[in-house]
Design a protein around this motif. Structure first.
Motif: not given
Length: 322
Positions: A245, A248, A278, A290
Motif C-alpha cells: 500500500l 496509499h 491506508a 483501505v
C-alpha cells in the motif's frame, strides 16, 4: 513392506508478504506452494504469474495480504531482457524450435530508432505460448496441439525502453534491454517485434523481472535461502501487509473511530478528498484496511477482519520476542 508414514504439515495463520526471487523453471504456483509449505501457512496467493522461463521478483501474499494482491496485478512492471537477433523461434524464446535464421545488418542508429518507435502506447497480439485463455482454454494448450487461434490485439504502454548493452557483430548478436511497462505486456512479443522491425528477427534468451509496483528484486529472497533458515526464523522474511500500500495515503484512527470503521461505518474528518488511503488504528498501531475520502467522509473499501488484525499483532509480537 510398510509404506513410509507421510508427515502432515500443521498449518497456521500467517499474514504478510514474501518478496520471492523466483528461479527459472518453476511456475508461479509451484513457487507459491513451496513457500506456503515452508511457512506452514493456511492461506496464500501470488500477485500474477511469472513465466517458468522468467526469474525475478514475485510478491507472495499470505493471510490478510491476499486482500490487496489485486493492487500488484494492476501495477507497472520492470524487466531486464536479452533479445538474440537473427533467430526466430516458435515460442519467441530459447525453448522453442528455430523457425528462421537471418543475417543481422542493422546499425546502431537503426537500433535506437526502432527502440524509440516502441516507446509509449503500442498494440500487441498475445503469443500462442501464453496462459491467456480462449473459450476457457489456455492458448499454450492450443499451441501444444498445433492449433493457432485468432487473438485480439491488446493495448499496452512501454514507459521506458533502455538499451543497456548490444553486440551487432559476431556469431550471436544481441540487445540487452531494460523495459518498464504496463500490466499485460508480453516481453517475448516485444522482443520478437523489435527483431522483426530491425529486419532480422529475434527471440528472448533471458527474462528477469526486477521490479513490480515499487517492489524491487534487491528486496527479495530465494527459496533456497528461505529453506536454509531455521523454521523459527522464516517468519522474519515476511514484510508487513502494508508494503503493498505504498501509494496509499496513511490515515490513523483512534480506538472509537477504528471500531466503527471496521464495522463498515463511514467516519467524518478533516481529510482532503483522496482515492486511496491506508487506514491504521493506533495503540497498538495496526492496519485496518483501505478506503477513500469523499467530501470529508472516510469510506471503507476493503477491511481486515478483527481476527486477522489480532493474529497480525500476535505474529509481530512473537517476532520481537525471538
Amino acid at each position: 513392506m510398510t509404506a513410509p508414514t507421510r508427515v502432515r504439515v500443521q498449518r497456521r495463520p500467517v499474514h504478510g508478504v514474501l518478496l520471492l526471487d523466483k528461479p527459472l523453471g518453476l511456475s508461479s504456483n509451484q513457487a507459491l506452494q513451496k513457500a506456503k509449505w515452508l511457512l506452514r501457512a493456511e492461506k496464500a496467493g501470488h500477485t500474477g504469474t511469472l513465466d517458468p522461463l522468467a526469474s525475478g521478483i514475485l510478491p507472495l501474499c499470505f493471510g490478510a495480504a491476499t486482500k490487496f494482491s489485486q493492487l500488484q496485478l494492476e501495477a507497472d512492471k520492470t524487466y531486464e531482457t536479452v533479445v538474440r537477433l537473427g533467430v526466430t523461434t516458435t515460442t519467441a524464446d530459447a525453448e522453442g524450435e528455430v523457425v528462421e535464421l537471418r543475417p543481422v545488418h542493422c546499425s546502431v542508429g537503426q537500433v535506437v530508432e526502432v527502440l524509440d518507435a516502441f516507446m509509449g502506447p503500442i498494440t500487441q497480439v498475445p503469443p500462442m505460448h501464453s496462459a491467456l485463455k480462449k473459450d476457457g482454454k489456455a492458448l499454450y494448450e492450443y499451441a501444444r496441439e498445433g492449433v493457432s487461434v485468432e487473438r485480439e490485439a491488446r493495448h499496452v504502454t512501454i514507459h521506458k525502453l533502455e538499451l543497456l548493452e548490444m553486440e551487432l557483430q559476431g556469431e550471436a548478436p544481441y540487445l540487452r534491454l531494460l523495459v518498464q511497462c504496463s500490466k499485460g505486456t508480453y516481453i517475448r512479443t516485444l522482443g520478437e517485434d523489435i527483431g522483426n522491425a530491425l529486419g532480422c528477427g529475434g527471440h528472448l534468451t533471458l527474462l528477469r523481472r526486477v521490479e513490480t509496483g515499487g517492489l524491487h528484486v534487491d528486496q527479495a529472497i530465494t527459496l533456497e535461502a528461505l529453506e536454509a533458515m531455521p523454521e523459527a526464523q522464516r517468519m522474519a522474511a515476511l514484510h508487513p501487509t502494508e508494503i503493498l500500500l505504498s501509494h496509499h495515503v496513511p490515515i490513523e484512527l483512534d480506538a472509537s473511530d477504528a471500531g466503527r470503521f471496521l464495522s463498515g461505518v463511514r467516519r467524518r474528518g478533516t481529510w482532503p478528498d483522496m482515492p486511496s488511503a491506508a487506514v491504521f488504528g493506533i495503540a497498538p498501531r495496526a492496519l485496518l484496511g483501505v478506503a477513500h475520502v469523499q467530501t470529508g467522509e472516510l469510506i471503507p473499501d476493503r477491511l481486515l477482519s478483527p481476527i486477522e488484525i489480532q493474529q497480525t499483532l500476535v505474529q509481530a509480537q512473537s517476532l520481537l520476542n525471538t
